[in-house]
Design a protein around this motif. Structure first.
Motif, PDB file in Angstrom:
ATOM      1  N   GLU A  90      18.764  59.486  22.858  1.00 17.09           N
ATOM      2  CA  GLU A  90      19.185  59.238  24.242  1.00 17.09           C
ATOM      3  C   GLU A  90      18.876  57.798  24.640  1.00 17.09           C
ATOM      4  O   GLU A  90      19.707  57.104  25.217  1.00 17.09           O
ATOM      5  CB  GLU A  90      18.492  60.213  25.190  1.00 17.09           C
ATOM      6  N   ARG A  91      17.671  57.337  24.300  1.00 18.09           N
ATOM      7  CA  ARG A  91      17.289  55.946  24.593  1.00 18.09           C
ATOM      8  C   ARG A  91      18.204  54.986  23.841  1.00 18.09           C
ATOM      9  O   ARG A  91      18.638  53.968  24.386  1.00 18.09           O
ATOM     10  CB  ARG A  91      15.829  55.700  24.214  1.00 18.09           C
ATOM     11  N   PHE A  92      18.539  55.306  22.596  1.00 18.87           N
ATOM     12  CA  PHE A  92      19.423  54.452  21.813  1.00 18.87           C
ATOM     13  C   PHE A  92      20.805  54.350  22.456  1.00 18.87           C
ATOM     14  O   PHE A  92      21.387  53.269  22.530  1.00 18.87           O
ATOM     15  CB  PHE A  92      19.541  54.982  20.378  1.00 18.87           C
ATOM     16  N   ARG A  93      21.334  55.468  22.946  1.00 16.46           N
ATOM     17  CA  ARG A  93      22.642  55.448  23.625  1.00 16.46           C
ATOM     18  C   ARG A  93      22.601  54.590  24.884  1.00 16.46           C
ATOM     19  O   ARG A  93      23.562  53.900  25.204  1.00 16.46           O
ATOM     20  CB  ARG A  93      23.084  56.873  23.970  1.00 16.46           C
ATOM     21  N   GLU A  94      21.476  54.638  25.593  1.00 21.11           N
ATOM     22  CA  GLU A  94      21.355  53.895  26.851  1.00 21.11           C
ATOM     23  C   GLU A  94      21.088  52.405  26.644  1.00 21.11           C
ATOM     24  O   GLU A  94      21.626  51.572  27.359  1.00 21.11           O
ATOM     25  CB  GLU A  94      20.223  54.478  27.701  1.00 21.11           C
ATOM     26  N   ARG A  95      20.223  52.066  25.672  1.00 20.80           N
ATOM     27  CA  ARG A  95      19.749  50.684  25.543  1.00 20.80           C
ATOM     28  C   ARG A  95      20.027  50.024  24.198  1.00 20.80           C
ATOM     29  O   ARG A  95      19.655  48.874  23.997  1.00 20.80           O
ATOM     30  CB  ARG A  95      18.242  50.641  25.796  1.00 20.80           C
ATOM     31  N   GLY A  96      20.603  50.761  23.258  1.00 23.09           N
ATOM     32  CA  GLY A  96      20.837  50.190  21.933  1.00 23.09           C
ATOM     33  C   GLY A  96      19.553  50.152  21.116  1.00 23.09           C
ATOM     34  O   GLY A  96      18.564  50.803  21.438  1.00 23.09           O
ATOM     35  N   ARG A  97      19.574  49.377  20.077  1.00 21.08           N
ATOM     36  CA  ARG A  97      18.437  49.326  19.149  1.00 21.08           C
ATOM     37  C   ARG A  97      17.274  48.511  19.707  1.00 21.08           C
ATOM     38  O   ARG A  97      16.151  48.614  19.250  1.00 21.08           O
ATOM     39  CB  ARG A  97      18.908  48.752  17.811  1.00 21.08           C
ATOM     40  N   MET A  98      17.531  47.651  20.683  1.00 22.71           N
ATOM     41  CA  MET A  98      16.518  46.814  21.339  1.00 22.71           C
ATOM     42  C   MET A  98      15.799  45.887  20.351  1.00 22.71           C
ATOM     43  O   MET A  98      14.620  45.590  20.510  1.00 22.71           O
ATOM     44  CB  MET A  98      15.515  47.671  22.110  1.00 22.71           C
ATOM     45  N   ALA A  99      16.498  45.433  19.340  1.00 15.30           N
ATOM     46  CA  ALA A  99      15.917  44.524  18.343  1.00 15.30           C
ATOM     47  C   ALA A  99      16.101  43.084  18.806  1.00 15.30           C
ATOM     48  O   ALA A  99      17.144  42.729  19.355  1.00 15.30           O
ATOM     49  CB  ALA A  99      16.591  44.721  16.993  1.00 15.30           C
ATOM     50  N   PRO A 100      15.101  42.245  18.567  1.00 20.96           N
ATOM     51  CA  PRO A 100      15.235  40.834  18.935  1.00 20.96           C
ATOM     52  C   PRO A 100      16.275  40.142  18.049  1.00 20.96           C
ATOM     53  O   PRO A 100      16.549  40.589  16.931  1.00 20.96           O
ATOM     54  CB  PRO A 100      13.835  40.266  18.692  1.00 20.96           C
ATOM     55  N   ASP A 101      16.855  39.056  18.562  1.00 20.16           N
ATOM     56  CA  ASP A 101      17.791  38.262  17.768  1.00 20.16           C
ATOM     57  C   ASP A 101      17.110  37.826  16.479  1.00 20.16           C
ATOM     58  O   ASP A 101      15.959  37.381  16.499  1.00 20.16           O
ATOM     59  CB  ASP A 101      18.246  37.025  18.544  1.00 20.16           C
ATOM     60  N   GLY A 102      17.810  37.972  15.374  1.00 23.04           N
ATOM     61  CA  GLY A 102      17.253  37.596  14.073  1.00 23.04           C
ATOM     62  C   GLY A 102      16.774  38.781  13.271  1.00 23.04           C
ATOM     63  O   GLY A 102      16.553  38.664  12.068  1.00 23.04           O
ATOM     64  N   LEU A 103      16.593  39.930  13.913  1.00 26.51           N
ATOM     65  CA  LEU A 103      16.229  41.162  13.202  1.00 26.51           C
ATOM     66  C   LEU A 103      17.510  41.968  13.048  1.00 26.51           C
ATOM     67  O   LEU A 103      18.156  42.323  14.026  1.00 26.51           O
ATOM     68  CB  LEU A 103      15.190  41.961  13.994  1.00 26.51           C
ATOM     69  N   ARG A 104      17.904  42.209  11.810  1.00 24.58           N
ATOM     70  CA  ARG A 104      19.182  42.845  11.528  1.00 24.58           C
ATOM     71  C   ARG A 104      19.008  44.279  11.028  1.00 24.58           C
ATOM     72  O   ARG A 104      18.220  44.533  10.130  1.00 24.58           O
ATOM     73  CB  ARG A 104      19.944  42.024  10.488  1.00 24.58           C
ATOM     74  N   TYR A 105      19.780  45.173  11.625  1.00 23.04           N
ATOM     75  CA  TYR A 105      19.847  46.567  11.192  1.00 23.04           C
ATOM     76  C   TYR A 105      20.753  46.632   9.963  1.00 23.04           C
ATOM     77  O   TYR A 105      21.861  46.097   9.979  1.00 23.04           O
ATOM     78  CB  TYR A 105      20.415  47.418  12.323  1.00 23.04           C
ATOM     79  N   ILE A 106      20.309  47.306   8.905  1.00 26.34           N
ATOM     80  CA  ILE A 106      21.103  47.456   7.696  1.00 26.34           C
ATOM     81  C   ILE A 106      21.659  48.873   7.597  1.00 26.34           C
ATOM     82  O   ILE A 106      22.850  49.076   7.478  1.00 26.34           O
ATOM     83  CB  ILE A 106      20.271  47.132   6.420  1.00 26.34           C
ATOM     84  N   ASP A 107      20.777  49.877   7.671  1.00 24.36           N
ATOM     85  CA  ASP A 107      21.203  51.273   7.543  1.00 24.36           C
ATOM     86  C   ASP A 107      20.063  52.173   8.001  1.00 24.36           C
ATOM     87  O   ASP A 107      18.925  51.734   8.130  1.00 24.36           O
ATOM     88  CB  ASP A 107      21.556  51.579   6.095  1.00 24.36           C
ATOM     89  N   SER A 108      20.381  53.447   8.247  1.00 26.18           N
ATOM     90  CA  SER A 108      19.338  54.426   8.586  1.00 26.18           C
ATOM     91  C   SER A 108      19.804  55.818   8.224  1.00 26.18           C
ATOM     92  O   SER A 108      21.007  56.063   8.069  1.00 26.18           O
ATOM     93  CB  SER A 108      18.979  54.349  10.077  1.00 26.18           C
ATOM     94  N   TRP A 109      18.845  56.706   8.099  1.00 32.16           N
ATOM     95  CA  TRP A 109      19.129  58.112   7.861  1.00 32.16           C
ATOM     96  C   TRP A 109      17.960  58.936   8.360  1.00 32.16           C
ATOM     97  O   TRP A 109      16.852  58.446   8.499  1.00 32.16           O
ATOM     98  CB  TRP A 109      19.436  58.391   6.386  1.00 32.16           C
ATOM     99  N   VAL A 110      18.238  60.193   8.650  1.00 34.09           N
ATOM    100  CA  VAL A 110      17.237  61.119   9.186  1.00 34.09           C
ATOM    101  C   VAL A 110      17.029  62.230   8.171  1.00 34.09           C
ATOM    102  O   VAL A 110      17.986  62.677   7.533  1.00 34.09           O
ATOM    103  CB  VAL A 110      17.712  61.699  10.542  1.00 34.09           C
ATOM    104  N   ASP A 111      15.783  62.696   8.030  1.00 35.84           N
ATOM    105  CA  ASP A 111      15.539  63.785   7.084  1.00 35.84           C
ATOM    106  C   ASP A 111      16.142  65.089   7.606  1.00 35.84           C
ATOM    107  O   ASP A 111      16.540  65.187   8.770  1.00 35.84           O
ATOM    108  CB  ASP A 111      14.059  63.924   6.760  1.00 35.84           C
ATOM    109  N   ALA A 112      16.229  66.085   6.738  1.00 34.07           N
ATOM    110  CA  ALA A 112      16.909  67.345   7.054  1.00 34.07           C
ATOM    111  C   ALA A 112      16.273  68.098   8.219  1.00 34.07           C
ATOM    112  O   ALA A 112      16.957  68.839   8.927  1.00 34.07           O
ATOM    113  CB  ALA A 112      16.961  68.232   5.822  1.00 34.07           C
ATOM    114  N   SER A 113      14.984  67.912   8.440  1.00 30.16           N
ATOM    115  CA  SER A 113      14.298  68.618   9.530  1.00 30.16           C
ATOM    116  C   SER A 113      14.365  67.851  10.856  1.00 30.16           C
ATOM    117  O   SER A 113      13.823  68.308  11.859  1.00 30.16           O
ATOM    118  CB  SER A 113      12.837  68.862   9.152  1.00 30.16           C
ATOM    119  N   PHE A 114      14.998  66.674  10.862  1.00 26.45           N
ATOM    120  CA  PHE A 114      15.084  65.811  12.043  1.00 26.45           C
ATOM    121  C   PHE A 114      13.702  65.437  12.585  1.00 26.45           C
ATOM    122  O   PHE A 114      13.516  65.272  13.776  1.00 26.45           O
ATOM    123  CB  PHE A 114      15.935  66.437  13.152  1.00 26.45           C
TER     124      PHE A 114
END
Length: 63
Positions: A19-43
């Motif tokens: 929910e926070r991600f939908r509202e505010r995005g990743r909130m990473a500073p400039d220069g920090l790059r998101y590459i990929d992510s995944w969640v385990d089966a149990s969330f």
């Protein structure tokens, strides 16, 4: 440099985080790059691959 971030969801699980991600995005500073992510089966954990040249950017984001 590449970094693997392991986020453990507490209490309400992943829902508040997404929910926070939908509202505010990743909130990473400039220069920090998101590459990929995944969640385990149990969330209960999210694994995020991030990249940056300046470790202080990553430390600021995780704090």
């Amino acid at each position: 440099m590449l970094f693997m971030i392991i986020e453990r969801f507490r209490g309400g699980g992943a829902a508040p985080v997404y929910e926070r991600f939908r509202e505010r995005g990743r909130m990473a500073p400039d220069g920090l790059r998101y590459i990929d992510s995944w969640v385990d089966a149990s969330f209960s954990r999210c694994f995020q691959l991030m990249e940056c040249d300046d470790l202080s950017l990553l430390l600021a984001w995780v704090s």
